[in-house]
Design an enzyme around this catalytic site. Structure first.
Site, PDB file in Angstrom:
ATOM      1  N   ASP A  30      52.783  18.514 -17.469  1.00  0.00           N
ATOM      2  CA  ASP A  30      54.150  18.861 -17.841  1.00  0.00           C
ATOM      3  C   ASP A  30      54.041  19.834 -19.022  1.00  0.00           C
ATOM      4  OD1 ASP A  30      57.023  18.578 -18.322  1.00  0.00           O
ATOM      5  OD2 ASP A  30      56.447  17.297 -20.000  1.00  0.00           O
ATOM      6  N   ASP A  32      57.134  20.875 -21.582  1.00  0.00           N
ATOM      7  CA  ASP A  32      57.937  20.571 -22.768  1.00  0.00           C
ATOM      8  C   ASP A  32      57.614  19.173 -23.290  1.00  0.00           C
ATOM      9  OD1 ASP A  32      60.904  22.510 -22.622  1.00  0.00           O
ATOM     10  OD2 ASP A  32      59.143  22.804 -21.396  1.00  0.00           O
TER      11      ASP A  32
END
Length: 236
Positions: A30, A32
């Site tokens: 991922d 953020d």
């Protein structure tokens, strides 16, 4: 299954360390709050004077309280309408930093022969730059629509679909595994929010990095103190 504290701030569940990093062939991240230390949509919203409003939706989505990620993202992006494209450059230059230990962990993965994948519910404006900075092999994220130098409050549909949500993250992970000719058991997935759980569940090893409670409680390895390179205490 209860977690075991392998070392201070480092918890394992259902695995017996040490694991051999070279036994894995792909690592999916991922972006953020995982590779980087901000939620980009919240920082763009700050430029529109709507950070609190947008951040509240982001937080609820990451905790898993909003189950329709696509709808939550559309709502947040709609609030960004009219923000200048320059604001995106400012967020990248002034606000975005890689999280501690990320570069060391990515280098170790690459040295062990793993391919690297960034799969984000965030935006290509940032993911393209992070991908280049970390020399990642693959990336998929959402595309913000821009017209006349400003955000329109919409995202651009892509050939593969509309929005990267939890289901799309899982699908991309499985698709890259298939293209590489490997089993999902040979993949590692690293995330922090509820929309990372589908890809984490599909991978052979799931790593939660300073994650929301629902993610920590399901991950095989949870890093709750220190940098991402602490995964290397378990992966040799």
């Amino acid at each position: 299954m209860t977690a075991t504290e392998f070392a201070p701030g480092l918890f394992t569940r259902g695995i017996t360390p040490p694991l051999a990093l070279a036994d894995f062939k792909l690592v999916a991240f991922d972006m953020d709050s995982t590779l980087i230390d901000i939620e980009c949509v919240d920082e763009i919203a700050a430029a529109a004077g709507r950070k609190a409003e947008v951040a509240a939706i982001t937080e609820a989505a990451m905790r898993g309280e909003i189950t329709d990620y696509k709808d939550s993202l559309r709502r947040r992006v709609a609030l960004l309408a009219g923000v200048s494209e320059q604001a995106l450059h400012d967020v990248y230059a002034q606000r975005l930093k890689l999280n501690p230990g990320v570069e060391a962990f990515v280098l170790a993965c690459r040295a062990a022969g793993l391919k690297t994948l960034l799969v984000s519910g965030g935006f290509t404006f940032f993911s393209d730059k992070v991908r280049a900075r970390l020399q990642l092999d693959f990336a998929r994220a959402n595309v913000l629509d821009v017209a006349n130098g400003a955000l329109t409050g919409r995202m651009v549909d892509r050939p593969w679909g509309d929005i990267v949500d939890g289901a799309e993250k899982r699908r991309v992970l499985l698709e890259v595994c298939e293209l590489m000719g490997i089993s999902p058991a040979q993949a590692i997935a690293v995330g922090d929010g509820a929309n990372d759980l589908p890809m984490m569940a599909a991978a052979g090893l799931s790593i939660a990095f300073h994650a929301k409670p629902a993610v920590r409680e399901q991950a095989m390895l949870s890093i709750e103190q220190g940098g991402m390179d602490r995964a290397l205490e378990v992966l040799r």
